[in-house]
Design an enzyme around this catalytic site. Sequence first.
Site, short mmCIF file in Angstrom:
data_model
loop_
_atom_site.label_atom_id
_atom_site.label_comp_id
_atom_site.label_asym_id
_atom_site.label_seq_id
_atom_site.Cartn_x
_atom_site.Cartn_y
_atom_site.Cartn_z
N GLU A 109 4.73 -5.80 2.35
CA GLU A 109 4.58 -6.39 1.01
C GLU A 109 4.40 -5.30 -0.05
O GLU A 109 3.33 -5.20 -0.67
CB GLU A 109 3.33 -7.27 0.97
CG GLU A 109 3.29 -8.38 1.97
CD GLU A 109 1.86 -8.91 2.14
OE1 GLU A 109 0.93 -8.47 1.45
OE2 GLU A 109 1.68 -9.78 3.00
N PRO A 110 5.40 -4.49 -0.27
CA PRO A 110 5.23 -3.41 -1.24
C PRO A 110 5.25 -3.93 -2.68
O PRO A 110 6.02 -4.82 -3.01
CB PRO A 110 6.46 -2.53 -1.00
CG PRO A 110 7.50 -3.51 -0.53
CD PRO A 110 6.76 -4.53 0.29
N TYR A 144 -9.91 2.85 -12.87
CA TYR A 144 -9.98 3.58 -11.60
C TYR A 144 -10.10 5.10 -11.76
O TYR A 144 -10.14 5.82 -10.77
CB TYR A 144 -8.70 3.35 -10.77
CG TYR A 144 -8.28 1.92 -10.62
CD1 TYR A 144 -9.05 1.01 -9.91
CD2 TYR A 144 -7.08 1.46 -11.17
CE1 TYR A 144 -8.66 -0.31 -9.75
CE2 TYR A 144 -6.67 0.14 -11.01
CZ TYR A 144 -7.46 -0.74 -10.30
OH TYR A 144 -7.06 -2.03 -10.13
N GLY A 201 0.79 -1.23 0.00
CA GLY A 201 0.00 0.00 0.00
C GLY A 201 0.82 1.27 0.00
O GLY A 201 0.26 2.37 0.04
N CYS A 252 -12.37 0.10 -29.06
CA CYS A 252 -13.75 0.54 -29.32
C CYS A 252 -14.54 0.63 -28.02
O CYS A 252 -15.49 -0.13 -27.80
CB CYS A 252 -14.41 -0.41 -30.31
SG CYS A 252 -13.44 -0.60 -31.80
#
Length: 405
Positions: A267-268, A309, A225, A334
């Site tokens: 846990e990058p 996003y 994160g 498309c």
Amino acid sequence: MNAIGGCDLHELAARFGTPLYLYDAVRIEENCHILRHAFNAHYPATDIFYAVKANGNPHLLRLIAACGLGADCASPLEVTIAERTGIPREKLMYTGNYESRDDLIAAARCGAVNLDDITALEKLPGDFDGILSFRVNPGEGSGSHPGIVTGGPDAKFGISLESAPAAYRLAAERGFTRFGIHLMAGSNNRDPLFFARMTAILCHIAADIFRPLGRHPEYLDIGGGFGIPYADGEAPLDLDALARAVAGVLTGCCAEHGLTPPPLRIEPGRFIVGDAGYLLTRVTAVKKGPRRFVGLDAGMNTLIRPALYGARHRAILVGMESTAGTATLCGRICENTDIFAADIPFPDAVEGDLVLFRDAGAYCAAMAMSYNGRLRPAEVLCQDGSARLIARAESAEEFLGRYSV
Ligand code: LLP
């Protein structure tokens, strides 16, 4: 910006074609070292496991492993990739969700498994002798886009804090003796205090779980994160402040509960590879009208983050510093969501010009697909002026081969 890792962008485009993912090897190594250094200064008992999902190119993984990082895998194939890279079992971790029995057979090849639910326990091979952990949902989460918040009431991940003690009791009854605990509450966060808050929640629940069990956790894993700036003016994550805050919370909380401070795991993904990657693409057509559309040979199939996003990646017209004019950058797919950026300041571009997207090392090549018959691009690693092809462009024959036609 005309070069990456000492390699000229025009030469790279001519030699390898476009669209093309480019990685700066030195930048990846620096990111590993910066992170290691920050935690060494404040909590030396920290182990870093690179989240393979961010970019599973085995050549990049080898580079990252050479910097001393382990790997956090999310599928059997990611475990295989990490194993082929030569990462030893104790540096392999598995964090899945809604795991099948086959997933967990592969997961058991890792030294530690973070289970997403209590129901996964009976699917884990009974002779698993590594560290067993549950992923808890801390009840809140945070991420730069709603789609990348992975904690809180709307997240599909982990078990509730309330049900965690029972999950560990059951695991102990089943004969498991080595435990960790895990959370991952969201991606692309640049507020150190968020990580401190998550650490506090994890540490307190760990005390509630492990004291009655009479066991010490072998790790507290606060997930990944760690965010990066994607826009001019955005402040980078203050890693020193983050590591200091997390260490402070951890030692304070452990003292409060009479626990020995456990090793920390992180846990990058994005932080390691995000700003080391670029997407080089060529203008295919410019449409002038009320809006100026600049069409590129990359699209949402190549880099889906804007469409998925609403993420934005800075774009540069290679060789042109001025930003007079505006443009909407789009691909050739498309779909009307095939837009990289709408009405941004952008110089006049013409067919054949090169456009470079920044911060495209994480979740870009990894999420590419072949929609509309537009195939996945090549990837090149750049260092000291030399460029190495680390993934061929997907070919039409490879694509058709799957269908045996
Ligand atoms: N650990 C676990 C269990 C994860 O699920 C993730 C990412 C990470 C570590 C690494 O997180 P990072 O350090 O990269 O933030 N596709 C989205 C990001 C989704 C993140 C999913 N999990 C994007 O393009 O922004």
